[in-house]
Structures are given as C-alpha cells and as structure tokens.
Design a protein around this motif. Structure first.
Motif, PDB file in Angstrom:
ATOM      1  N   ALA A 146       0.828  -1.207   0.000  1.00  0.00           N
ATOM      2  CA  ALA A 146       0.000   0.000   0.000  1.00  0.00           C
ATOM      3  C   ALA A 146       0.860   1.253   0.000  1.00  0.00           C
ATOM      4  O   ALA A 146       0.564   2.238  -0.693  1.00  0.00           O
ATOM      5  N   GLU A 147       1.934   1.243   0.766  1.00  0.00           N
ATOM      6  CA  GLU A 147       2.826   2.391   0.820  1.00  0.00           C
ATOM      7  C   GLU A 147       3.535   2.613  -0.513  1.00  0.00           C
ATOM      8  O   GLU A 147       3.916   3.737  -0.839  1.00  0.00           O
ATOM      9  N   ALA A 148       3.724   1.547  -1.291  1.00  0.00           N
ATOM     10  CA  ALA A 148       4.372   1.671  -2.601  1.00  0.00           C
ATOM     11  C   ALA A 148       3.385   2.051  -3.696  1.00  0.00           C
ATOM     12  O   ALA A 148       3.766   2.154  -4.863  1.00  0.00           O
ATOM     13  N   GLY A 149       2.121   2.237  -3.328  1.00  0.00           N
ATOM     14  CA  GLY A 149       1.121   2.645  -4.317  1.00  0.00           C
ATOM     15  C   GLY A 149       0.160   1.559  -4.730  1.00  0.00           C
ATOM     16  O   GLY A 149      -0.786   1.815  -5.474  1.00  0.00           O
ATOM     17  N   PHE A 150       0.381   0.333  -4.245  1.00  0.00           N
ATOM     18  CA  PHE A 150      -0.526  -0.782  -4.575  1.00  0.00           C
ATOM     19  C   PHE A 150      -1.600  -0.861  -3.480  1.00  0.00           C
ATOM     20  O   PHE A 150      -1.588  -1.763  -2.633  1.00  0.00           O
ATOM     21  N   PRO A 158       6.928  -9.463  -0.768  1.00  0.00           N
ATOM     22  CA  PRO A 158       6.734  -8.131  -1.355  1.00  0.00           C
ATOM     23  C   PRO A 158       7.436  -7.020  -0.584  1.00  0.00           C
ATOM     24  O   PRO A 158       8.017  -6.109  -1.187  1.00  0.00           O
ATOM     25  N   ASP A 159       7.384  -7.077   0.744  1.00  0.00           N
ATOM     26  CA  ASP A 159       8.033  -6.060   1.568  1.00  0.00           C
ATOM     27  C   ASP A 159       9.536  -6.005   1.272  1.00  0.00           C
ATOM     28  O   ASP A 159      10.110  -4.931   1.051  1.00  0.00           O
ATOM     29  N   GLY A 178      12.711  -1.530  -5.177  1.00  0.00           N
ATOM     30  CA  GLY A 178      11.766  -0.461  -5.482  1.00  0.00           C
ATOM     31  C   GLY A 178      10.444  -0.941  -6.060  1.00  0.00           C
ATOM     32  O   GLY A 178      10.241  -2.121  -6.350  1.00  0.00           O
ATOM     33  N   ARG A 179       9.552   0.013  -6.220  1.00  0.00           N
ATOM     34  CA  ARG A 179       8.199  -0.268  -6.696  1.00  0.00           C
ATOM     35  C   ARG A 179       8.195  -0.889  -8.093  1.00  0.00           C
ATOM     36  O   ARG A 179       7.385  -1.759  -8.396  1.00  0.00           O
ATOM     37  N   GLU A 180       9.095  -0.445  -8.949  1.00  0.00           N
ATOM     38  CA  GLU A 180       9.116  -0.933 -10.336  1.00  0.00           C
ATOM     39  C   GLU A 180       9.340  -2.437 -10.395  1.00  0.00           C
ATOM     40  O   GLU A 180       8.768  -3.131 -11.246  1.00  0.00           O
ATOM     41  N   VAL A 203       6.856  -7.846 -11.490  1.00  0.00           N
ATOM     42  CA  VAL A 203       6.392  -9.165 -11.066  1.00  0.00           C
ATOM     43  C   VAL A 203       4.890  -9.301 -11.300  1.00  0.00           C
ATOM     44  O   VAL A 203       4.410 -10.326 -11.798  1.00  0.00           O
ATOM     45  N   LEU A 204       4.136  -8.262 -10.975  1.00  0.00           N
ATOM     46  CA  LEU A 204       2.683  -8.306 -11.151  1.00  0.00           C
ATOM     47  C   LEU A 204       2.313  -8.357 -12.635  1.00  0.00           C
ATOM     48  O   LEU A 204       1.377  -9.055 -13.029  1.00  0.00           O
TER      49      LEU A 204
END
Length: 661
Positions: A276-280, A348-349, A356-358, A363-364
C-alpha cells in the motif's frame, strides 16, 4: 436481508438509469437521443475518449462495447461505488425517496450486538495505539523502525502495541466495559479450567482488522518475543469475527479496486502495508491462513481477476497449488485468478525495499494465468518418455479440470492444455510461417522461459491460403470466423447499419482480438454516414493492416453488399449471418452443457436439449445448401440475370427444338 416482493421493481421504475449513470459520465450529445432514452458516453469502467458506453433508458440497461460491462442501475452503483448489494439498494432508495424495509427483529438485535462489540474493539484499539507511543512501546517502535515503517504509516494503519500482563482488561473496566463483552469481542480470553480472564494479546504489535464496511472486527498480533509459540496471532473467532470470511485491508483495497487498480493478494500484514505504501493500495491478506472459498468470493466481488502474490520458494508454490484446487469448482465466466511468483527468498516487503516499486510492478505484470501454474504442477520435474507416463499425465490433467462446473471454461482449459501437451510430446512447431498480424502459431504454446511456456493473447488469424477455403473446409469454428469477417465488412461498406443491429452486435463476441477491435471501432463511429469516412476513422483506431486484411480477403470481396453497397441487401445479409452465428454458438453451448449432463446421466432431458439445439442450428444454416445466386457470368464477363437467361433459353427451344446444348 430479504426484500419484500415488488420492492426492486418499484425502485427501478422510480429511477431513471440516465440520471443514475449521468452522475459519473459526460454524455455525447452528438450520438445521444434523450427523447428516446438512447444515451452514449465514454465508458466509466475503462479509460477511453470515444463514446462506446450505451444506456437504454427504456429497458433500464447499459452496455459497453469496449470492455463489455453491462447491467442495470443497481449493478452500476455497485460497480462504480464499489459497494455491496444492500448498500447499493440503500443509495438508490434514498435517491428515489423510498424507505428500505426493516429486517426481522432477531436480525436487528444481532446487528445491534455486532455494533456494540465493534465499539469494544475500538476502545481496545485506542489503548493499543496509545501504548505504542509510551515508554513501554519502545521495543515495538524500534522493531517497526528497523522494518522501515514510517510514523505516518503507523498512523494510517492504526498500528498499536499490547503490553504484557492484563493492562487492557483493567483499562476496559475503567471505561465501564464488562469482562463478558470484552470476551465476546475477542480481546480478552477466559480459560476453560476456571482461571481468571486475561488479555488475549500480550507483548505484541497489533494490527486492526476491519471489514468491508470499516467495522473493527478483530486484531492481528506480531510477537516481540522471538521464542513465542506463535509469531503471528489472530483474534479468536466470535460473533463479530470469522477469519475464513475476512480479509486484512478489505475496505481500502475495495476503494483501490474502484479506482481501477488490480487486486493483489499478499501473505501477511507487513506485506500489505508495504504494498500500500508503494502505491498498490488494492492489496489484501487472508489473515495468516490458507485462502478459503469465502475469501475467494470476497476477492471476486472486488476484482474479476485478483493476482495472488506468493513467495517463489516451495512453500509459496504449494500454497498456490492449493488455491488452484480450491478455485477450480468456483470458476465462472470472467472470474479467474493470476499468480505472481516472487523471486525466491523474497516477499513483497523485501522486494520493494531492495529494488523499489518498479520491481514489484514487473512481477505483477508477468503474473501467470491459473492454467499455466496448473500445467507446471503436473509436469515440472517429471519425464514422459513412455506411453504409460503420458497417459498418466492425461489422466491427471483431466482430473484437475473435472471440478470446473462451467462447461465453456472447462472446454477452454481443455483446449489450452491440449496445445501444451502437443508441444511437450511432439516438439515445438515451426515458426517459419507466422500468422497474419504478427500473431504466433499457437498463442498458448509453451516455449523457453522461466515457466516453460509462452502465454500470448487473443487468437491468431490464419494465412490467406487457408482462409480461402474456410467455409467449405468443414471447420465450423473457422467458418464462423469468416462469417464475422463478412459482418464486419458489410458494416464498413454500408454506414448506419450498425445502429439497426445494435442488440445482435452487442451479443456478438468476436473470436479474435482483431475482429473485436474492428467491431468496437465500428460501433464507436456508428453514426458516420459516409463509407470512406467510416473506414478512415476505423483505420485510425485499429490501424490500416487489420482493415486491409479484412476487405482484401476473397470470401469477403464476393459478398454482394461489399461489392455493391446496398442498404436492403446489406440488411438481409446481416440478418442471415448474425442468425447463423447465434444458432451455431448456441448449439455449441448446449452441446457442451448437454455432454456434461450426459456424463452425470441425469435423465432423458439431455437428449431433448441436444436435439432442440441441433434443429435450431440446422434451420439457421439450411440456407447454406441452397443456391440463391441471382446472376450468371457470361464468357465475356458480363453479368446476366438468371431468370432472364432461362426465359431466353426456353424461347430458343420453342423456335428451334434440340439446338440448345
């Protein structure tokens, strides 16, 4: 809660679907006809600039020709507001000025009880959060700092700390909350051996668990003692909390899905928070347990295709395989799962903090459909060098997909697995003759890669040499493909016809992505009046290649309303071809369902269903065997009316009998 008979009909009658949808869209005044309740707008469910979203106010029904979203006012509110059925009813009833009927007294009493227990949990949550900030929470704060959790993140997710001893029990008593209520809420436990009650969470970092409505139904706790019996602990199951029917971060994830984000299913609290903190923001976790069927249903209410993000180690894969077996009997058209396998040894963490988020987005984006993971489970590490081993694989694959209830989905699974099996046993087919449009020969065929497979999209279009004989080849699927091509070409050459056949085209689901894109573009520009302008606009939307391939095919070129556009002939052609497509596909659906019923050997109704479907198909396609040609071509290339030519021959026969050949 059950509603009285007639309530929903009255609600729909009082509301205008145009008014309900109008809150979320900007109508296209050029295409819309408010007087007839025929409205068009850009779709609110997917990002687009053209007006492909159609509202039929008279029937109370909407449909998008781009993403195929459809439904009534209740469905629209549920999807756009991302709320449940009863919440949508309450929203619409308030707008219509209708009171929502009350439930029975017992149900109301149970609801009041839940609200009371949720308040007990809120009091416990305030206590935990306060303790995290005090001296006793220093060790917990140090742990969170080490994990990289910022103070603002702790506030957002209401992270707290439960101290040792029975401090919570004492604090609740001071607030006038009885021990019995604290036990019912799940924050206090009472031993079976008669000892005094005690705090359920002790020396643990706490994570509040809220339901889809935001009620605090329980807590999760992370032990500070490395030697604790359970590293993570959920509250006990009570009236308010059923962990098999709850998801961590449910409410916020539902809101994220409503904004168009993909629903991601992680394994734990810290993973959800990091995501969530990474934008997901649309990320949930199944509360430390294996995913249940009820949790799957909750996920599918938020998103049609959740992505299960699992560690790439053996334990993560075993968990994924368990989800496959759970999901198989629950699959429905449009409802599926994808699996994102993280690098081995990382959750994920850890991945987000390291790369990083990228990296997480990558992966997603590479998440595999469930059929890919099923194939991997049945084949990885095995050798199929004998007929017996190959037969064993066939059996395991059949057994794996047997629980699928939807005959259409089961059929598609069978087709894809058959392609994979072919490539495994017979080697990869030559790619020297690619399909038109850049497609690959078998979009589901395995190739070299991490999971031993290539998973493309759509259905490839056959080569010109093959298409020339599709109708006479006996392959009904390819014949239908050509019928689709004829329909599209007639629409392109006869502007305005799409609006006359709107309902039939709405139900037409093209077999290829290229055909689907052409149909979408045609419907978007259905009001264009000139064929040249229409074709130019369609070419701008989908590219010149698909348009040229469609119109240059010999079978399309000989179609009368394509050769010589004529509104009346085009109408007859479209009526006939769309009817044939509907009958053939209806027959295929009935056949699949009938065969499934036949295997269950229920009763003689099965054969009746198949006979009726076959007769419908035969009636619709009977015209194929009839010669309806109106003109013959003379040796000099001139077209002659067949009726006039036969009359001329009859006249010659009377003048000079026996001279005709």
């Amino acid at each position: 809660m059950s509603l009285p008979p007639g309530f929903l009909d009255e609600l729909r009658n009082r509301l205008s679907l145009t008014d309900v949808v109008g809150r979320k869209v900007m109508w296209d005044n050029r295409k819309s006809n408010p007087g007839k309740g025929d409205m068009w707008a850009p779709c609110p469910f997917h990002h687009e600039k053209s007006a492909s979203f159609h509202v039929n106010d008279k029937d109370g029904y909407y449909y998008c020709f781009g993403c195929h979203a459809k439904g009534d006012a209740i469905t629209f509110v549920r999807e756009t507001e991302n709320v449940g059925f009863m919440e949508a009813i309450e929203i619409l009833a308030q707008e219509a000025g209708m009171p929502v009927p009350k439930g029975d007294p017992k149900a109301q009493e149970k609801s009041d009880k839940r609200a009371e227990l949720a308040e007990v949990n809120e009091a416990a949550n305030r206590f935990f959060r306060l303790n995290l900030q005090q001296q006793g929470g220093a060790q917990a704060r140090a742990y969170l700092d080490k994990r990289g959790m910022k103070p603002e993140t702790r506030e957002r997710f209401e992270i707290g700390f439960a101290p040792s001893g029975n401090a919570l029990l004492r604090a609740l008593k001071e607030q006038g909350i009885s021990v019995e209520k604290a036990i019912e809420a799940g924050v206090v436990a009472k031993p079976d051996d008669g000892r005094d009650p005690y705090d359920f969470f002790r020396d643990r970092i706490t994570f509040p668990i809220r339901d889809a409505r935001g009620r605090l139904i329980s807590f999760g706790g992370r032990a500070m003692d490395p030697n604790a019996r359970a590293k993570y602990l959920n509250g006990p199951e009570r009236l308010l909390f059923d962990k098999g029917a709850a998801l961590y971060n449910h409410k916020d994830a539902r809101a994220g899905c409503g904004k168009g984000q993909t629903l991601v299913v992680a394994e734990g609290y810290m993973d959800v928070i990091a995501m969530a903190e990474a934008g997901f923001e649309a990320t949930v976790a199944p509360l430390g347990t294996a995913i249940t069927d009820r949790q799957l249903q909750l996920m599918w209410r938020m998103s049609d295709e959740p992505v299960i993000a699992l560690d790439g180690d053996k334990a993560g894969l075993r968990a994924a395989y368990r989800v496959i077996d759970l999901a198989m009997p629950l699959l429905q058209s449009g409802k599926g799962l994808r699996f994102a396998i993280l690098p081995e040894g990382q959750d994920p963490d850890e991945l987000i903090k390291a790369k990083g988020r990228e990296a997480m987005q990558e992966v997603l984006d590479s998440a595999l459909p469930m059929v890919a993971l099923l194939w991997r489970r049945e084949t990885e590490g095995k050798v199929f060098d004998s007929p017996e081993r190959r037969a064993a694989l066939d059996k395991s694959l059949r057994d794996a997909i047997r629980p699928i209830a939807d005959a259409s989905i089961k059929g598609h699974y069978g087709e894809i697995l058959k392609d994979m099996r072919f490539e495994l046993f017979r080697g990869k087919r030559s790619e020297s003759a690619p399909f038109e449009g850049g497609g690959e020969r078998r979009p589901w065929a395995p190739s070299k890669g991490k999971f031993g497979g290539r998973f493309g999209k759509g259905v490839a279009v056959p080569t010109e040499g093959l298409k020339a004989s599709l109708i006479v080849s006996g392959d009904e699927a390819q014949a239908d493909l050509m019928r689709e091509a004829v329909v599209l070409a007639v629409l392109l050459c006869n502007p305005g016809m799409a609006l006359e056949f709107l309902s039939q085209l709405e139900a037409l689901h093209p077999r290829t992505e290229e055909h689907a894109a052409l149909l979408h573009a045609l419907l978007v520009h259905a009001d264009v009046e000139e064929a040249e302008e229409l074709q130019e606009k369609v070419a701008m939307d989908v590219g010149r290649g698909p348009l040229d391939r469609l119109l240059s095919h010999p079978h399309v070129q000989i179609t009368p309303p394509v050769r010589r556009p004529d509104r009346e002939i085009a109408q007859m052609c479209l009526t006939e071809e769309l009817a044939k497509l509907k009958a053939r596909r209806g027959y295929k659906t009935e056949l699949d369902e009938g065969l499934a019923d036949l295997l269950a050997a229920e009763d003689e109704k099965v054969t009746w269903r198949l006979r009726q479907a076959a007769e419908a198909r035969n009636r619709a396609t009977k015209a194929e065997a009839e010669d309806k040609t109106e003109f013959d071509t003379a040796e000099n290339g001139l077209e002659l009316s067949r009726d006039e030519r036969e009359a001329f021959r009859a006249l010659l026969d009377r003048i000079a009998p026996g001279r005709q050949k």
